[in-house]
Design a protein around this motif. Structure first.
Motif, PDB file in Angstrom:
ATOM      1  N   VAL A  63      27.163   3.351 -12.653  1.00 38.18           N
ATOM      2  CA  VAL A  63      26.818   4.664 -12.113  1.00 38.18           C
ATOM      3  C   VAL A  63      25.931   4.661 -10.980  1.00 38.18           C
ATOM      4  CG1 VAL A  63      25.670   6.931 -12.765  1.00 38.18           C
ATOM      5  CG2 VAL A  63      27.229   5.792 -14.496  1.00 38.18           C
ATOM      6  N   ARG A  64      25.931   5.247  -9.925  1.00 36.95           N
ATOM      7  CA  ARG A  64      24.897   5.069  -8.897  1.00 36.95           C
ATOM      8  C   ARG A  64      23.940   6.171  -9.126  1.00 36.95           C
ATOM      9  NH1 ARG A  64      28.648   1.131  -8.804  1.00 36.95           N
ATOM     10  NH2 ARG A  64      28.653   0.016  -6.903  1.00 36.95           N
ATOM     11  N   TYR A  65      24.274   7.456  -9.077  1.00 43.91           N
ATOM     12  CA  TYR A  65      23.512   8.530  -9.156  1.00 43.91           C
ATOM     13  C   TYR A  65      23.838   9.711 -10.331  1.00 43.91           C
ATOM     14  CZ  TYR A  65      21.952   7.057  -4.702  1.00 43.91           C
ATOM     15  OH  TYR A  65      21.489   6.314  -3.659  1.00 43.91           O
ATOM     16  N   ARG A  77      19.791   9.825   0.838  1.00 43.65           N
ATOM     17  CA  ARG A  77      20.127   8.621   1.238  1.00 43.65           C
ATOM     18  C   ARG A  77      21.630   8.649   1.651  1.00 43.65           C
ATOM     19  NH1 ARG A  77      17.995   3.785  -2.633  1.00 43.65           N
ATOM     20  NH2 ARG A  77      15.688   4.514  -2.670  1.00 43.65           N
ATOM     21  N   ALA A  78      22.333   9.840   1.454  1.00 43.09           N
ATOM     22  CA  ALA A  78      23.846   9.852   1.637  1.00 43.09           C
ATOM     23  C   ALA A  78      24.037   9.648   3.096  1.00 43.09           C
ATOM     24  CB  ALA A  78      24.260  11.471   1.492  1.00 43.09           C
ATOM     25  N   ASP A  79      24.968   8.701   3.455  1.00 40.80           N
ATOM     26  CA  ASP A  79      25.373   8.651   4.756  1.00 40.80           C
ATOM     27  C   ASP A  79      26.982   8.517   4.724  1.00 40.80           C
ATOM     28  OD1 ASP A  79      25.365   5.939   3.484  1.00 40.80           O
ATOM     29  OD2 ASP A  79      25.587   5.009   5.473  1.00 40.80           O
ATOM     30  N   GLY A 139      26.810   3.427   2.441  1.00 45.80           N
ATOM     31  CA  GLY A 139      25.844   2.580   2.254  1.00 45.80           C
ATOM     32  C   GLY A 139      25.082   2.699   0.959  1.00 45.80           C
ATOM     33  N   TYR A 140      24.713   4.103   0.767  1.00 40.74           N
ATOM     34  CA  TYR A 140      23.871   4.634  -0.365  1.00 40.74           C
ATOM     35  C   TYR A 140      24.559   4.419  -1.641  1.00 40.74           C
ATOM     36  CZ  TYR A 140      27.025   8.940  -0.956  1.00 40.74           C
ATOM     37  OH  TYR A 140      28.076   9.442  -1.012  1.00 40.74           O
ATOM     38  N   LEU A 141      25.823   3.976  -1.827  1.00 44.54           N
ATOM     39  CA  LEU A 141      26.467   3.720  -3.029  1.00 44.54           C
ATOM     40  C   LEU A 141      26.547   2.302  -3.698  1.00 44.54           C
ATOM     41  CD1 LEU A 141      29.859   5.813  -2.413  1.00 44.54           C
ATOM     42  CD2 LEU A 141      27.850   6.454  -3.893  1.00 44.54           C
TER      43      LEU A 141
END
Length: 105
Positions: free
Chosen positions: A78-80, A94-96, A100-102
């Motif tokens: 799980v990332r978030y 952080r979402a792009d 990359g945020y994952l």
């Protein structure tokens, strides 16, 4: 909270994440190749970009966000979590569009 309220909240926050990804992509002045959208499956919402593939998986029941392992399968970790306010806010900040945020840090 009831089960339907969780599902509604997860969908709303998944939609906001997809909007944030689109805004990030558009703000970088790229030729409009990608349009981020959501597909609903049995267990997951798939955030995907047309012409790119699956960007992320979101568990419909728990709000957990996963990096894709393949088109049909999320990665193991799980990332978030979109139901946890601090995790949700960190995810949005952080979402792009490139994902990359994952990646795990």
């Amino acid at each position: 909270m009831t089960k339907t309220l969780f599902v509604d909240t997860v969908y709303e926050r998944t939609h906001k994440l997809a909007q944030r990804l689109q805004e990030n992509y558009d703000s970088n002045s790229y030729a409009n190749q990608y349009v981020f959208d959501i597909k609903e499956g049995r267990k997951y919402y798939k955030i995907y970009a047309h012409n790119q593939g699956v960007h992320a998986f979101v568990d419909i029941k728990t709000g957990d966000v996963f990096k894709p392992a393949s088109y049909n399968k999320p990665a193991a970790h799980v990332r978030y979590n979109l139901l946890d306010d601090s995790s949700y806010n960190e995810c949005l900040s952080r979402a792009d569009w490139a994902g990359g945020y994952l990646y795990l840090r």
